[in-house]
Design an enzyme around this catalytic site. Sequence first.
Site, mmCIF file in Angstrom:
data_model
loop_
_atom_site.group_PDB
_atom_site.id
_atom_site.type_symbol
_atom_site.label_atom_id
_atom_site.label_comp_id
_atom_site.label_asym_id
_atom_site.label_seq_id
_atom_site.Cartn_x
_atom_site.Cartn_y
_atom_site.Cartn_z
ATOM 1 N N ASP A 143 0.367 -1.152 0.255
ATOM 2 C CA ASP A 143 -0.201 0.080 0.217
ATOM 3 C C ASP A 143 0.971 1.357 -0.516
ATOM 4 O O ASP A 143 1.876 1.221 0.072
ATOM 5 C CB ASP A 143 -0.550 0.175 1.264
ATOM 6 C CG ASP A 143 -1.746 -1.511 1.023
ATOM 7 O OD1 ASP A 143 -1.998 -1.992 0.805
ATOM 8 O OD2 ASP A 143 -2.133 -1.275 2.612
HETATM 9 N N1 URA Z 1 -0.763 -5.458 3.632
HETATM 10 C C1 URA Z 1 -1.846 -4.515 3.960
HETATM 11 O O1 URA Z 1 -2.495 -4.168 4.209
HETATM 12 N N2 URA Z 1 -0.866 -3.703 2.711
HETATM 13 C C2 URA Z 1 -0.165 -4.355 2.823
HETATM 14 O O2 URA Z 1 0.185 -2.963 2.380
HETATM 15 C C3 URA Z 1 0.750 -5.096 2.982
HETATM 16 C C4 URA Z 1 -0.422 -6.457 3.364
#
Ligand code: URA
Length: 234
Positions: free
Chosen positions: A103
């Site tokens: 993310d």
């Molecule tokens: N899980 C999440 O919520 N975000 C990420 O970036 C990776 C795993």
Amino acid sequence: MRLDRFLSNLPRFNRQAVRQLLASGGVRLDGQVSRDGRSEVSVFSRVELGDGEVLQAGKRARYFMLHKPLGVVSATEHSDHRTVLDLLDEPDKHELHLAGRLDLNTSGLLLITNDGQWSRRVTLPESQKPKVYLVETEDVIEPVYIEVFARGLYFSFEDLVTQPAELQILAPRRARLTLHEGRYHQVKRMFGHFRNKVVGLHRISIGDIHLDARLAPGQYRALTAREVAGFARD
Ligand code: URA
């Protein structure tokens, strides 16, 4: 593509000529004589005839680990944000793609390659290779989370129960979480089950590939042959 198909696609060989050529040991695949028409040829394979004539030179497969910083998007193009590819100083960047995503507000290990088969093996949910995250949360992480994450959580959108995950509580609001799959926003959704907001998320490893501690956020390096081999075909 199979080696026999690769050869018979060339205008100069028909199927019988291909069979004879292979049987006589007249074809080398990645430097080794190959008599097996079922051998796999990819864009990275070098295919030569016995006299040294090169039929396909083979593209160079490239593999990198990047320490993804916060605020950079895991995409190859984006209209509003800097992308992780903007951080690489490499030729032919447009040939590279991401083996998994993080993310915008997650940092840590990101793998980048031009080898589509390799990245598929990295990202397959069934690959079962552990992905390890350091998690910081708004509220206290209670011991009951350990059991619930180990049992699995129901994700209604995908209609599945998550694979058993291991949670190690490091401090009241800090933990290490090991997942064996990669579902959309998985870590945040798992903590969301307890209405506990993830305020910091950092990936430290995927399988045997660990984020190199010498890499500052935004820096990257080529993977070693051993790291690449961790996701080789079985
Ligand atoms: N899980 C999440 O919520 N975000 C990420 O970036 C990776 C795993």
